[in-house]
Design a protein around this motif. Structure first.
Motif, PDB file in Angstrom:
ATOM      1  N   CYS A  48       0.817  -1.222   0.000  1.00 13.67           N
ATOM      2  CA  CYS A  48       0.000   0.000   0.000  1.00 13.67           C
ATOM      3  C   CYS A  48       0.848   1.269   0.000  1.00 13.67           C
ATOM      4  O   CYS A  48       0.311   2.372   0.066  1.00 13.67           O
ATOM      5  CB  CYS A  48      -1.000  -0.006   1.145  1.00 13.67           C
ATOM      6  N   GLY A  49       2.153   1.122  -0.072  1.00 17.26           N
ATOM      7  CA  GLY A  49       3.018   2.290  -0.283  1.00 17.26           C
ATOM      8  C   GLY A  49       3.419   3.038   0.961  1.00 17.26           C
ATOM      9  O   GLY A  49       3.931   4.153   0.867  1.00 17.26           O
ATOM     10  N   ILE A  50       3.224   2.463   2.150  1.00 20.66           N
ATOM     11  CA  ILE A  50       3.654   3.193   3.351  1.00 20.66           C
ATOM     12  C   ILE A  50       5.042   2.752   3.821  1.00 20.66           C
ATOM     13  O   ILE A  50       5.626   3.408   4.675  1.00 20.66           O
ATOM     14  CB  ILE A  50       2.632   3.099   4.497  1.00 20.66           C
ATOM     15  N   TYR A  70       1.666   7.504  -5.842  1.00 23.01           N
ATOM     16  CA  TYR A  70       0.381   8.145  -5.544  1.00 23.01           C
ATOM     17  C   TYR A  70      -0.745   7.573  -6.399  1.00 23.01           C
ATOM     18  O   TYR A  70      -1.869   7.396  -5.917  1.00 23.01           O
ATOM     19  CB  TYR A  70       0.501   9.665  -5.671  1.00 23.01           C
ATOM     20  N   LYS A  73      -1.511   4.319  -4.810  1.00 21.45           N
ATOM     21  CA  LYS A  73      -2.256   4.464  -3.555  1.00 21.45           C
ATOM     22  C   LYS A  73      -3.740   4.723  -3.799  1.00 21.45           C
ATOM     23  O   LYS A  73      -4.588   4.323  -2.999  1.00 21.45           O
ATOM     24  CB  LYS A  73      -1.665   5.604  -2.727  1.00 21.45           C
ATOM     25  N   ARG A  74      -4.045   5.401  -4.895  1.00 22.13           N
ATOM     26  CA  ARG A  74      -5.447   5.702  -5.192  1.00 22.13           C
ATOM     27  C   ARG A  74      -6.253   4.429  -5.480  1.00 22.13           C
ATOM     28  O   ARG A  74      -7.475   4.426  -5.380  1.00 22.13           O
ATOM     29  CB  ARG A  74      -5.549   6.626  -6.404  1.00 22.13           C
ATOM     30  N   LEU A  78      -6.785   0.505   2.488  1.00 22.39           N
ATOM     31  CA  LEU A  78      -6.128  -0.229   3.578  1.00 22.39           C
ATOM     32  C   LEU A  78      -7.028  -0.262   4.817  1.00 22.39           C
ATOM     33  O   LEU A  78      -7.532   0.770   5.253  1.00 22.39           O
ATOM     34  CB  LEU A  78      -4.793   0.446   3.935  1.00 22.39           C
ATOM     35  N   PHE A  98     -11.369  10.643   5.586  1.00 16.34           N
ATOM     36  CA  PHE A  98     -10.763   9.597   4.757  1.00 16.34           C
ATOM     37  C   PHE A  98     -11.091   9.800   3.274  1.00 16.34           C
ATOM     38  O   PHE A  98     -10.240   9.588   2.414  1.00 16.34           O
ATOM     39  CB  PHE A  98     -11.208   8.205   5.225  1.00 16.34           C
ATOM     40  N   GLY A 100     -11.840  12.702   1.917  1.00 12.75           N
ATOM     41  CA  GLY A 100     -11.142  13.926   1.508  1.00 12.75           C
ATOM     42  C   GLY A 100      -9.695  13.664   1.150  1.00 12.75           C
ATOM     43  O   GLY A 100      -9.144  14.302   0.242  1.00 12.75           O
ATOM     44  N   LEU A 101      -9.065  12.747   1.847  1.00 17.29           N
ATOM     45  CA  LEU A 101      -7.660  12.433   1.565  1.00 17.29           C
ATOM     46  C   LEU A 101      -7.468  11.919   0.138  1.00 17.29           C
ATOM     47  O   LEU A 101      -6.389  12.035  -0.441  1.00 17.29           O
ATOM     48  CB  LEU A 101      -7.141  11.380   2.553  1.00 17.29           C
ATOM     49  N   TYR A 102      -8.545  11.338  -0.423  1.00 12.92           N
ATOM     50  CA  TYR A 102      -8.459  10.804  -1.791  1.00 12.92           C
ATOM     51  C   TYR A 102      -9.017  11.796  -2.808  1.00 12.92           C
ATOM     52  O   TYR A 102      -9.243  11.444  -3.967  1.00 12.92           O
ATOM     53  CB  TYR A 102      -9.180   9.460  -1.869  1.00 12.92           C
ATOM     54  N   GLY A 103      -9.256  13.022  -2.352  1.00 14.63           N
ATOM     55  CA  GLY A 103      -9.660  14.081  -3.269  1.00 14.63           C
ATOM     56  C   GLY A 103     -11.104  13.995  -3.735  1.00 14.63           C
ATOM     57  O   GLY A 103     -11.448  14.576  -4.774  1.00 14.63           O
ATOM     58  N   LEU A 104     -11.973  13.305  -3.005  1.00 11.60           N
ATOM     59  CA  LEU A 104     -13.380  13.200  -3.427  1.00 11.60           C
ATOM     60  C   LEU A 104     -14.097  14.537  -3.215  1.00 11.60           C
ATOM     61  O   LEU A 104     -13.905  15.190  -2.180  1.00 11.60           O
ATOM     62  CB  LEU A 104     -14.107  12.125  -2.606  1.00 11.60           C
ATOM     63  N   ALA A 146     -12.052   2.423   4.418  1.00 12.67           N
ATOM     64  CA  ALA A 146     -11.158   2.047   3.308  1.00 12.67           C
ATOM     65  C   ALA A 146     -11.897   1.940   1.978  1.00 12.67           C
ATOM     66  O   ALA A 146     -11.291   1.678   0.944  1.00 12.67           O
ATOM     67  CB  ALA A 146     -10.488   0.714   3.634  1.00 12.67           C
TER      68      ALA A 146
ATOM     69  N   THR B   4      -7.764  19.230  -1.999  1.00 11.08           N
ATOM     70  CA  THR B   4      -8.899  18.623  -1.275  1.00 11.08           C
ATOM     71  C   THR B   4      -8.400  17.882  -0.035  1.00 11.08           C
ATOM     72  O   THR B   4      -9.006  17.969   1.040  1.00 11.08           O
ATOM     73  CB  THR B   4      -9.656  17.646  -2.194  1.00 11.08           C
ATOM     74  N   ALA B   5      -7.288  17.163  -0.219  1.00 12.11           N
ATOM     75  CA  ALA B   5      -6.736  16.415   0.917  1.00 12.11           C
ATOM     76  C   ALA B   5      -6.234  17.362   2.003  1.00 12.11           C
ATOM     77  O   ALA B   5      -6.475  17.134   3.196  1.00 12.11           O
ATOM     78  CB  ALA B   5      -5.600  15.518   0.436  1.00 12.11           C
ATOM     79  N   ALA B   8      -9.152  18.694   3.758  1.00  9.28           N
ATOM     80  CA  ALA B   8      -9.757  17.676   4.630  1.00  9.28           C
ATOM     81  C   ALA B   8      -8.948  17.522   5.920  1.00  9.28           C
ATOM     82  O   ALA B   8      -9.519  17.389   7.008  1.00  9.28           O
ATOM     83  CB  ALA B   8      -9.828  16.342   3.892  1.00  9.28           C
ATOM     84  N   ARG B 288      -3.238   4.726   8.016  1.00 11.86           N
ATOM     85  CA  ARG B 288      -4.258   5.114   7.038  1.00 11.86           C
ATOM     86  C   ARG B 288      -3.889   6.437   6.368  1.00 11.86           C
ATOM     87  O   ARG B 288      -4.067   6.581   5.158  1.00 11.86           O
ATOM     88  CB  ARG B 288      -5.622   5.222   7.729  1.00 11.86           C
TER      89      ARG B 288
END
Lengths: 244, 448
Positions: A48-50, A70, A73-74, A78, A98, A100-104, A146, B4-5, B8, B288
């Protein structure tokens, strides 16, 4: 969907993951089984890229980890082993973060959060603080977090740890729904019955290496049952004090 | 940039801040209460009559016109709050801290001081009982005592009974013994002439004053002689003008205390933000966050902006209370005030991030950072104004950003300075923020 090639990770001089390779097809559910310290969580962290692999490659669809982490990750959702929730906030506020972190955008996020809460059966508790939830409810919300960005691949790191049988059953129903919806799941667990019930294929990992990669039926055919296969391959020595 | 992130993350930090109502209220109510206390102690809005008067006791064992006159003079001084007590009570009150000092006029004080004014011999001893924790107050009392004593003793010498007696005695001694400070005949003759002139002056003063009852120099142990008679006094007067923002705007001690407490409690919030980040690293939420498609710079920007906004919110609420309840005004540049406030809140955010990247565990980081922060605010003049520090400490404190923040806020509030006075504090605060941020960026671990 997921292609892992010769993935390695060292922590100092200790090998956490030692050149693992495997594939997971679209819509497939694969169990990653191993004792404590086998390298499951490190493998998940790299996929998952962490965590940055020392060598090897992870490809999800067309996205490669070392080219565009990135983009990769999209496509991944996870569900960490530890609860990844802000207990002092409401379920809804957690999902807002959560997503928002994906730009929704706001409208999509609202719709996806509604759907995720509905899936895990927490719609009527959406505005309650997470700290008022039971352990099983928190685990279900942990899964919902997730799903918001509609990932192709969902990585579940022991998602049923510490919950009662009723909650575990509910979580299983959620995961079966996801599976039926065509999602690809990579699932780590200690519970053999979970793997038997849910997984199309099982990877048994120990000391950072994959010891078996086969269907549940094939493993059961070679050993008495899945637990016997696990014990035969990983041995009976205790793994106290070892962390992955 | 994933706006956006970032948005947020900022929104989430603000939600977390607002979700803990109790901590939020305490974080803003406590600085207001402490600032109110410090402001009151250091003079309030400058309107209180008795504020800042030094409590002293006078023990008058002489009860002469001289000792009574000095006591009355001390009592009418704006700096002092005088109580007349006996020796035992005075000693007890100084010991218990109720009086800063007690001056004891011994028996025979009036007569002896008048005589020794001419002869320079057999000076009586005024005992000053001092509370050692109030050394500054004791020095003030000593100075005022010298001033009023000189005034009243010289008045007694030239218009009182003790004066007549002292001059007569001295003249008699000069005639009988040929005593004089130089010893030669010419000096003795000049001195006698001066003393006779003083004697004539004394008699005339007493004669003129007698019908109106003004002078009481001829009544030892009677009423005071402060109302009339010739005496030496300080040959100038002093007028004190408060140099504040504008004419007729008195100094408001609350303005400084609110600046200091804002700085301190915003720094508390900065430390809390740092500790929260350390705690987050230990929770599943950290995985996360890192599994989401956000860059480390985006994460750091979001954290910094959120902490800055929280700091600004605190500053706003604290200064609103200061303005509404304690009449603190931005007498200088409002833009300058905003600039300094924003720069300080940015520094605070960067400071919190730096702590989170330098610290290993939340508990040890909290302990160490509290110690550093308290030192910074103490040296920075947040508790008491920096001008009360020794000179070397005043210079040293200029190396702390907190001093610049407090001085900057002071400059824009009660000092009423223009925008250009905000430039240096803003620059220092931003530079300090940059240093903290660079350390944070270098030390911040995002990927494993």
């Amino acid at each position: 969907m997921l292609q892992v090639e010769n993935l390695r990770k060292y922590y100092g001089t200790r090998k956490a993951v030692d050149g693992i390779s495997f594939r997971v097809g679209q819509g497939e559910t694969v169990g990653l089984l191993g004792p404590n310290g086998a390298g499951k969580t490190t493998a998940i962290a790299m996929i998952c890229g962490i965590a940055r692999p020392d060598s090897g490659q992870v490809t999800i669809g067309t996205a490669k980890l070392d080219v565009d982490a990135y983009a990769l990750k999209r496509r991944v959702g996870l569900v960490p082993q530890d609860l990844a929730l802000y207990e002092e906030l409401s379920a809804w506020a957690n999902l807002q973060l959560f997503g928002g972190l994906y730009g929704l955008d706001a409208a999509t996020l609202r719709q996806r959060a509604d759907a995720a809460l509905h899936l895990v059966g927490l719609t009527d508790r959406r505005h309650d603080r997470v700290q008022s939830f039971s352990g099983g409810m928190k685990r279900r919300l942990n899964i919902a977090g997730a799903l918001l960005h509609d990932p192709d691949l969902i990585l579940l790191d022991e998602p049923t740890v510490g919950v009662d049988p009723q909650s575990r059953n509910a979580i299983f129903d959620n995961l079966l729904d996801l599976k039926r919806g065509g999602k690809t799941l990579l699932y780590t667990t200690h519970y053999m019955e979970e793997a038997e019930r849910l997984c199309d294929r099982v990877l048994i990992i120990d000391h950072g290496r994959i010891l078996a990669d086969d269907t549940v039926t094939a493993l059961k055919a070679r050993h008495a049952n899945l637990e016997a296969a696990f014990m035969d391959l990983t041995g009976r020595a205790l793994r106290d004090g070892v962390e992955s | 940039m994933n706006v956006t992130a970032v948005r947020a993350l900022i929104r989430n930090e603000l939600r977390l801040f607002l979700s803990d109502r109790r901590a939020m209220i305490v974080g803003m109510l406590v600085p207001i209460l402490i600032a109110a206390f410090f402001g009151y102690v250091f003079g309030g809005t400058g309107k209180q009559e008795n504020q800042g008067r030094i409590p002293i006791a006078v023990v008058d064992e002489d009860l002469s016109s001289v000792s009574r006159a000095i006591t009355a003079d001390l009592g009418s001084d704006k700096l002092l709050q005088v109580s007349v007590l006996d020796r035992i009570a005075a000693q007890a009150q100084v010991r218990s801290g109720k009086q800063n000092a007690a001056a004891v006029f011994p028996k025979g004080f009036g007569e002896q001081t008048t005589r020794s004014l001419f002869t320079g011999r057999d000076k009586p001893q005024v005992e000053l009982l001092v509370d050692p924790s109030q050394a500054t107050g004791a020095r003030v009392i000593e100075g005022l005592l010298a001033q009023y004593s000189m005034q009243e003793i010289s008045r007694e010498a030239f218009s009182g009974d003790f004066g007549v007696k002292a001059i007569d005695d001295y003249l008699a001694r000069l005639d009988a013994q040929g005593e004089a400070p130089g010893g030669d005949t010419a000096t003795r003759s000049d001195l006698k002439e001066v003393l006779r002139a003083a004697q004539r002056l004394n008699r005339r003063e007493r004669t003129e004053a007698a019908p109106s009852g003004k002078a009481s120099g001829g009544q030892p142990n009677g009423s005071t002689n402060t109302q009339g008679g010739f005496g030496l006094s300080i040959p100038y007067t002093v007028t004190s003008t408060e140099v504040t923002a504008h004419d007729n705007v008195p100094y408001n001690a609350y303005a400084h205390s609110f600046a200091g407490m804002s700085v301190q409690f915003i720094l508390f919030a900065g430390i809390d933000a740092g500790i929260l980040l350390l705690l987050t690293r230990q929770r599943g939420i950290w995985q996360r966050l890192r599994s989401a498609p956000i860059r480390r710079t985006e994460f750091l920007i979001a954290r910094s902006l959120a902490t800055t906004l929280i700091g600004l919110f605190q500053l706003l609420v604290i200064y609103l209370a200061a303005a509404l309840i304690f009449k603190v005004r931005i007498e200088g540049s409002a833009a300058g005030f905003i600039m300094i406030g924003v720069a300080f809140c940015m520094l605070n955010a960067a400071f919190g991030l730096m702590l989170a990247t330098l610290g290993r565990s939340p508990s040890t980081t909290r302990g160490v950072s509290m110690m550093v922060m308290l030192l910074l605010v103490m040296i920075g003049g947040a508790w008491v104004p920096a001008f009360v520090f020794p000179r070397w400490l005043q210079s040293a404190s200029l190396y702390t950003p907190t001093r610049w923040a407090v001085d900057g806020l002071d400059a824009m509030t009660w000092r009423g300075l223009p925008l250009h006075a905000a430039l240096a504090p803003t620059a220092v605060l931003l530079l300090s923020a940059l240093v903290c941020l660079l350390i944070a960026i270098m030390r911040f671990r995002w990927e494993e």
